[in-house]
Design an enzyme around this catalytic site. Sequence first.
Site, PDB file in Angstrom:
ATOM      1  N   TYR A  87       0.840  -1.186   0.000  1.00  0.00           N
ATOM      2  CA  TYR A  87       0.000   0.000   0.000  1.00  0.00           C
ATOM      3  C   TYR A  87       0.879   1.241   0.000  1.00  0.00           C
ATOM      4  CZ  TYR A  87       0.691   0.912   5.014  1.00  0.00           C
ATOM      5  OH  TYR A  87       1.226   1.197   6.246  1.00  0.00           O
ATOM      6  N   CYS A  88       0.315   2.325  -0.492  1.00  0.00           N
ATOM      7  CA  CYS A  88       0.954   3.635  -0.473  1.00  0.00           C
ATOM      8  C   CYS A  88      -0.125   4.640  -0.084  1.00  0.00           C
ATOM      9  CB  CYS A  88       1.597   3.953  -1.816  1.00  0.00           C
ATOM     10  SG  CYS A  88       0.432   4.045  -3.179  1.00  0.00           S
ATOM     11  N   GLN A  89       0.043   5.881  -0.431  1.00  0.00           N
ATOM     12  CA  GLN A  89      -0.939   6.883  -0.037  1.00  0.00           C
ATOM     13  C   GLN A  89      -2.240   6.745  -0.838  1.00  0.00           C
ATOM     14  OE1 GLN A  89      -0.352   8.663   2.630  1.00  0.00           O
ATOM     15  NE2 GLN A  89      -2.304   9.716   2.597  1.00  0.00           N
TER      16      GLN A  89
END
Length: 126
Positions: A87-89
Amino acid sequence: MDTLIFLIVLTVAVILYSVFMYFRQKKILKTLTEEEFIAGYRKAQLIDVREPNEFAGGHILGARNIPLTQLKTRLKEIRPDKPVYLYCQSGSRSGRAAQLLYKKGYKDLNHLQGGFKKWGGKVKAK
């Protein structure tokens, strides 16, 4: 006139490349809803590909921070035989991370739909 033709060809090339990458990413990366993500991330390797300052501001409980910018040099920290939950932003960096991992032989790649900004589960902040 030549400039206009060049710009049209360039625009079409960029659009085609974007469409190709979109479908390629869909093939190698499974996008999970928050519920699906929660159901499986404890049995997988949970990787936050955001930068360390973003990670320190808050991250999913149990996640390891391996920024996309360091991923190539830190591949040994990720086992290829276990599922990888990324996951990232917002979801774009985790997609690029998945493409890199796929090229290196990782197969079970998943990411959080909407990224951390859509996360409603447990969060840890430093």
